[in-house]
Scaffold this active site. Structure first.
Site, PDB file in Angstrom:
ATOM      1  N   HIS A 107     -14.567  18.452 -30.032  1.00 48.14           N
ATOM      2  CA  HIS A 107     -15.534  17.370 -29.832  1.00 48.14           C
ATOM      3  C   HIS A 107     -15.368  16.114 -30.844  1.00 48.14           C
ATOM      4  CE1 HIS A 107     -16.772  19.108 -33.998  1.00 48.14           C
ATOM      5  NE2 HIS A 107     -17.059  17.958 -34.272  1.00 48.14           N
ATOM      6  N   ASP A 164     -14.289  24.719 -28.681  1.00 47.10           N
ATOM      7  CA  ASP A 164     -14.090  23.556 -29.557  1.00 47.10           C
ATOM      8  C   ASP A 164     -12.492  23.507 -30.139  1.00 47.10           C
ATOM      9  OD1 ASP A 164     -14.697  21.136 -30.720  1.00 47.10           O
ATOM     10  OD2 ASP A 164     -16.186  21.815 -32.134  1.00 47.10           O
ATOM     11  N   GLY A 212     -12.533  19.721 -37.175  1.00 45.12           N
ATOM     12  CA  GLY A 212     -11.422  19.759 -36.725  1.00 45.12           C
ATOM     13  C   GLY A 212     -10.415  20.318 -37.890  1.00 45.12           C
TER      14      GLY A 212
HETATM   15  N1  ARG Z   1     -19.681  18.663 -36.407  1.00 47.34           N
HETATM   16  C1  ARG Z   1     -19.559  17.968 -37.667  1.00 47.34           C
HETATM   17  C2  ARG Z   1     -18.502  17.078 -37.669  1.00 47.34           C
HETATM   18  O1  ARG Z   1     -18.313  16.663 -36.557  1.00 47.34           O
HETATM   19  C3  ARG Z   1     -19.318  19.280 -38.754  1.00 47.34           C
HETATM   20  C4  ARG Z   1     -19.598  20.393 -38.548  1.00 47.34           C
HETATM   21  C5  ARG Z   1     -19.547  21.317 -39.692  1.00 47.34           C
HETATM   22  N2  ARG Z   1     -20.940  21.502 -40.143  1.00 47.34           N
HETATM   23  C6  ARG Z   1     -21.423  22.475 -40.964  1.00 47.34           C
HETATM   24  N3  ARG Z   1     -22.579  22.538 -41.455  1.00 47.34           N
HETATM   25  N4  ARG Z   1     -20.399  23.375 -41.162  1.00 47.34           N
HETATM   26  O2  ARG Z   1     -17.823  16.647 -38.577  1.00 47.34           O
END
Ligand code: ARG
Length: 420
Positions: free
Chosen positions: A229, A274, A371
């Site tokens: 993503h 992902d 990531g």
């Molecule tokens: N999707 C988010 C990013 O692009 C972070 C994901 C992790 N979130 C979490 N609450 N563990 O950085």
């Protein structure tokens, strides 16, 4: 990463003041004489490190495919034997004060027998007579290798020794996966979550036009794993670069990206598959603080409740900015069944995902950590990549732990793309 923000801010302020006082103290004419003394000592006492690359054949050890895996017990045992032999050899020689260490850089096959490449590190003040020093080292080794070498049978006619520069030598010395140089890092959770240099040497920052966007994990000198993503709106490798080192502001090495491989089945805004692979335009040079992580075998099982650590430069609260110092969050694996309960993620966790954190919330990855690595160390202290930061409902909320891409589930996919 979210947690304990106030303490950290106060601590930073204090350190800053101490340094201000100190520069006052060093002011005026005192400064000149102090620098003079320092220069004097550096010139007089400093020892320059230098390195040799040696190789030889072992005649009593058949090559095993496990020698190709630096974390295998076979490899570790063999390295141990070779190190002991080298240590004994030099500690009983005239070069005992100059000898620093040895390390088995590679074990390869030659007609079914086992060939080893070893890097030797020395330090000496007498760097003006390199040729003589090299001859001495070679003589000492040859004498030992033709005589009693314990349980290792060495074909002394295969013995070779050559000079090697510091950078390639350090590259070989730091090639092993999942190991870090530092002794016992401050793995205490209290007092903030700042990492120290070298604690997570596989962590990289994935940057779009030089702005930190995502984390990534080094799995070889030219491949990294990250989240698919991260590239939703930007698939052109030219926009992207990767930096290494635990301070965002002072990268130790930087590389441009040659190729980005996003999982074929990843489909935004879904969370399945992902995972993406980054190929660097030029390999990084391993050094003490830049190393790869170990990848677990496909059938490896990380049991629920085991300790894991997530690291990243993600924001310290929802919608916050990026810290400069790499942060760590120490947490536990939560099994998929629990994570799929109604009040948690209500069935959204698929087999390629894994949850980690605490159901009571607080410690979690956050925006910008995506990531990056979730790692776990085995009983020997070797670190393996368990997950890739993927998603979560906000950050640190109760019943909303972080969700990670399960690395073992994609183990064969990783091999199919990288050969690793
Ligand atoms: N999707 C988010 C990013 O692009 C972070 C994901 C992790 N979130 C979490 N609450 N563990 O950085």
């Amino acid at each position: 990463m979210v947690e304990q923000k106030k303490d950290r801010a106060r601590h930073k302020h204090e350190t800053h003041q101490i340094w201000e006082n100190r520069s006052d103290y060093l002011g005026g004419h005192n400064r000149g004489s102090i620098i003079g003394v320092i220069v004097y000592f550096v010139v007089l006492v400093s020892k320059t490190p230098f390195y040799y690359h040696i190789s030889f054949k072992l005649t009593n050890i058949d090559y095993k495919s496990d020698f190709g895996k630096p974390y295998s017990q076979e490899y570790i045992n063999l390295n141990e034997k070779i190190m002991t032999l080298m240590n004994k050899t030099f500690q009983a020689s005239k070069l005992r004060r100059q000898y620093v260490l040895s390390h088995t850089a590679k074990v390869r096959e030659s007609n079914g027998k086992t060939m080893v490449d070893v890097v030797l590190k020395f330090k000496s003040c007498y760097n003006n007579n390199a040729a003589k020093f090299r001859d001495r080292a070679r003589d000492i080794l040859l004498q030992k290798l033709t005589g009693d070498t314990g349980s290792l049978c060495i074909d002394s006619s295969s013995f070779k020794l050559s000079d090697i520069d510091m950078e390639p030598a350090e590259n070989l010395l730091n090639m092993c996966c999942g190991r870090r140089k530092m002794k016992s890092p401050g793995n205490k959770v209290t007092g903030g979550l700042d990492s120290v240099e070298g604690e997570w040497p596989w962590q990289a920052s994935l940057q779009q036009n030089n702005i930190h966007r995502c984390g990534a994990t080094l799995i070889s000198n030219n491949w990294l794993l990250t989240a698919a993503h991260c590239f939703v709106n930007a698939k052109d490798p030219q926009e992207w670069s990767v930096t290494f080192g635990f301070l965002l502001s002072e990268p130790k090495q930087k590389r441009s990206v040659k190729n980005i491989i996003v999982h074929e089945k990843y489909e935004y805004p879904g969370h399945d598959h992902d995972i993406a692979i980054i190929n660097l335009s030029k390999p990084v040079l391993y050094e003490t603080n830049i190393r790869k992580v170990c990848l677990p075998e496909e059938n490896y099982n990380f049991p629920p409740d085991s300790d894991v650590v997530v690291t990243g430069w993600g924001s310290l609260k929802s919608d916050g900015s990026s810290p400069n110092i790499l942060q760590k969050g120490i947490m536990k694996i939560i099994d998929n069944a629990t994570c799929n309960e109604k009040e948690v993620y209500d069935g959204s966790i698929t087999n390629g995902m894994l949850c980690a954190g605490f159901l009571k919330g607080r410690i979690d990855a956050c925006q910008g950590d995506s990531g990056g690595p979730l790692v776990s160390s085995d009983s020997r202290g070797i670190w393996f990549l368990v997950g890739i930061v993927s998603w979560g409902d906000e950050c640190g909320l109760p019943n909303k732990p972080g969700v990670y891409t399960r690395v073992t589930y994609y183990r064969n996919w990783i091999t199919s793309k990288t050969g690793i």
